[in-house]
Design a protein around this motif. Structure first.
Motif, short mmCIF file in Angstrom:
data_model
loop_
_atom_site.label_atom_id
_atom_site.label_comp_id
_atom_site.label_asym_id
_atom_site.label_seq_id
_atom_site.Cartn_x
_atom_site.Cartn_y
_atom_site.Cartn_z
N ILE A 1 39.16 45.77 45.32
CA ILE A 1 39.17 44.52 46.08
C ILE A 1 38.18 43.48 45.54
CG2 ILE A 1 38.59 43.50 48.33
CD1 ILE A 1 39.91 45.96 49.60
N GLN A 2 36.93 43.90 45.29
CA GLN A 2 35.94 42.92 44.84
C GLN A 2 36.29 42.36 43.46
OE1 GLN A 2 31.71 43.99 44.16
NE2 GLN A 2 31.22 42.45 45.70
N ARG A 3 36.77 43.24 42.56
CA ARG A 3 37.15 42.80 41.21
C ARG A 3 38.33 41.84 41.29
NH1 ARG A 3 37.51 47.66 37.72
NH2 ARG A 3 35.30 47.54 38.21
N LYS A 4 39.27 42.17 42.16
CA LYS A 4 40.45 41.32 42.35
C LYS A 4 40.03 39.92 42.82
CE LYS A 4 44.65 41.09 45.16
NZ LYS A 4 45.52 41.81 46.09
N MET A 5 39.07 39.87 43.75
CA MET A 5 38.63 38.58 44.27
C MET A 5 37.88 37.80 43.19
SD MET A 5 36.77 37.67 47.85
CE MET A 5 36.68 35.97 48.38
N VAL A 6 37.02 38.48 42.42
CA VAL A 6 36.29 37.82 41.33
C VAL A 6 37.28 37.24 40.33
CG1 VAL A 6 34.80 38.23 39.32
CG2 VAL A 6 34.15 39.16 41.53
N PHE A 7 38.26 38.05 39.91
CA PHE A 7 39.26 37.60 38.93
C PHE A 7 40.06 36.42 39.47
CE2 PHE A 7 43.37 37.58 36.83
CZ PHE A 7 43.02 37.71 35.50
N THR A 8 40.47 36.52 40.74
CA THR A 8 41.26 35.46 41.37
C THR A 8 40.48 34.15 41.41
OG1 THR A 8 42.48 37.06 42.71
CG2 THR A 8 42.48 34.80 43.49
N LEU A 9 39.23 34.22 41.84
CA LEU A 9 38.40 33.01 41.93
C LEU A 9 38.12 32.41 40.56
CD1 LEU A 9 35.89 34.14 44.71
CD2 LEU A 9 37.63 32.37 44.95
N MET B 1 34.76 40.83 35.45
CA MET B 1 35.71 40.12 34.60
C MET B 1 36.04 40.93 33.35
SD MET B 1 36.76 37.49 36.11
CE MET B 1 37.66 36.83 34.71
N LEU B 2 35.02 41.56 32.78
CA LEU B 2 35.21 42.40 31.59
C LEU B 2 36.17 43.56 31.92
CD1 LEU B 2 34.24 42.86 28.63
CD2 LEU B 2 32.49 44.37 29.57
N GLN B 3 35.90 44.23 33.05
CA GLN B 3 36.74 45.36 33.47
C GLN B 3 38.17 44.89 33.80
OE1 GLN B 3 35.87 48.56 33.39
NE2 GLN B 3 33.87 47.97 32.61
N ALA B 4 38.28 43.73 34.44
CA ALA B 4 39.60 43.19 34.80
C ALA B 4 40.41 42.88 33.54
CB ALA B 4 39.45 41.93 35.66
N ASN B 5 39.76 42.25 32.56
CA ASN B 5 40.45 41.91 31.31
C ASN B 5 40.88 43.17 30.55
OD1 ASN B 5 40.25 39.17 31.77
ND2 ASN B 5 38.38 38.92 30.59
N ARG B 6 40.01 44.17 30.53
CA ARG B 6 40.35 45.43 29.86
C ARG B 6 41.55 46.09 30.55
NH1 ARG B 6 34.33 47.97 29.08
NH2 ARG B 6 33.79 46.86 27.16
N PHE B 7 41.50 46.09 31.88
CA PHE B 7 42.57 46.71 32.65
C PHE B 7 43.91 46.01 32.38
CE2 PHE B 7 45.20 46.38 36.52
CZ PHE B 7 45.58 47.70 36.65
N LEU B 8 43.89 44.67 32.37
CA LEU B 8 45.14 43.93 32.16
C LEU B 8 45.68 44.12 30.74
CD1 LEU B 8 44.41 40.65 34.16
CD2 LEU B 8 46.08 42.40 34.72
N ARG B 9 44.77 44.18 29.77
CA ARG B 9 45.23 44.41 28.39
C ARG B 9 45.90 45.79 28.28
NH1 ARG B 9 40.21 41.58 26.87
NH2 ARG B 9 40.84 39.54 26.09
N ALA B 10 45.29 46.78 28.94
CA ALA B 10 45.85 48.14 28.93
C ALA B 10 47.19 48.16 29.67
CB ALA B 10 44.88 49.12 29.58
#
Length: 199
Positions: free
Chosen positions: A135-143, A169-178
């Motif tokens: 949830i927190q990562r999702k909100m950070v990425f969204t904002l 943001m680093l974790q979100a970008n890695r996750f999306l690339r994967a």
């Protein structure tokens, strides 16, 4: 050239300072729709918009004696409104259930931003991937990425520091690339354009 509207507003603000309720009502009617529109972009909820709009003008009435008619009343209103929104998001960030509700209710409305670059099917796939994040990562990425807010603004909204935001943001970008590693080259390039937006 003299701006008649400016003089008219200064007169209203002087009356407001003196406790004139009619002047207050005129100013409220002049700005309520513009501010409500901006609030809705951030809050995605009519009820919340009404609540914050009410709080905003209640505050204006409370501090009416301190208003400077020489300064932009519109800027003053928008600054207070922005602070009230930040206060709300700080409260949301501390309440996990409320945070989940806000993120869930707003995620579909963020799709129009991605759809500038992605077709509907690709936008839905991207949103599904974002929904899989904590949830927190999702909100950070969204904002940061979908609303284009700076790290400083996200710090103020969520009450977390820049280092934590950067890590999310680093974790979100890695996750999306994967997540997109098996997708076509075209889809990957489109997703990367979203990831790198604002850099």
């Amino acid at each position: 050239m003299v701006n008649v509207d400016r003089i008219d507003e200064q007169a209203l603000l002087l009356q407001l300072k003196n406790g004139d309720q009619r002047a207050f009502e005129i100013l409220y009617n002049r700005y309520k729709f513009r501010i409500a529109g901006n609030l809705f972009k951030l809050l995605k909820s009519d009820d919340l918009v009404k609540e914050i709009l009410q709080e905003l003008f209640f505050k204006i009435w409370e501090v009416r004696a301190q208003i400077d008619p020489e300064k932009s009343f519109k800027s003053y209103l928008f600054r207070i409104a922005e602070n009230l929104v930040y206060d709300y998001f700080r409260k949301v960030a501390k309440d996990k259930r409320l945070l989940a509700k806000v993120v869930a209710s707003s995620s579909e409305l963020y799709l129009h931003i991605e759809e500038d670059m992605l077709n509907k099917e690709e936008a839905q796939k991207l949103q599904q991937a974002i929904n899989m994040m904590p949830i927190q990562r999702k909100m950070v990425f969204t904002l940061c990425k979908l609303e284009g807010k700076s790290y400083k603004e996200v710090e103020e909204i969520m009450g977390i520091n820049a280092k934590t935001i950067s890590s999310h943001m680093l974790q979100a970008n890695r996750f999306l690339r994967a997540y997109y590693k098996d997708s076509s080259a075209l889809t990957i390039s489109l997703v990367l354009s979203v990831l790198l937006k604002g850099f």
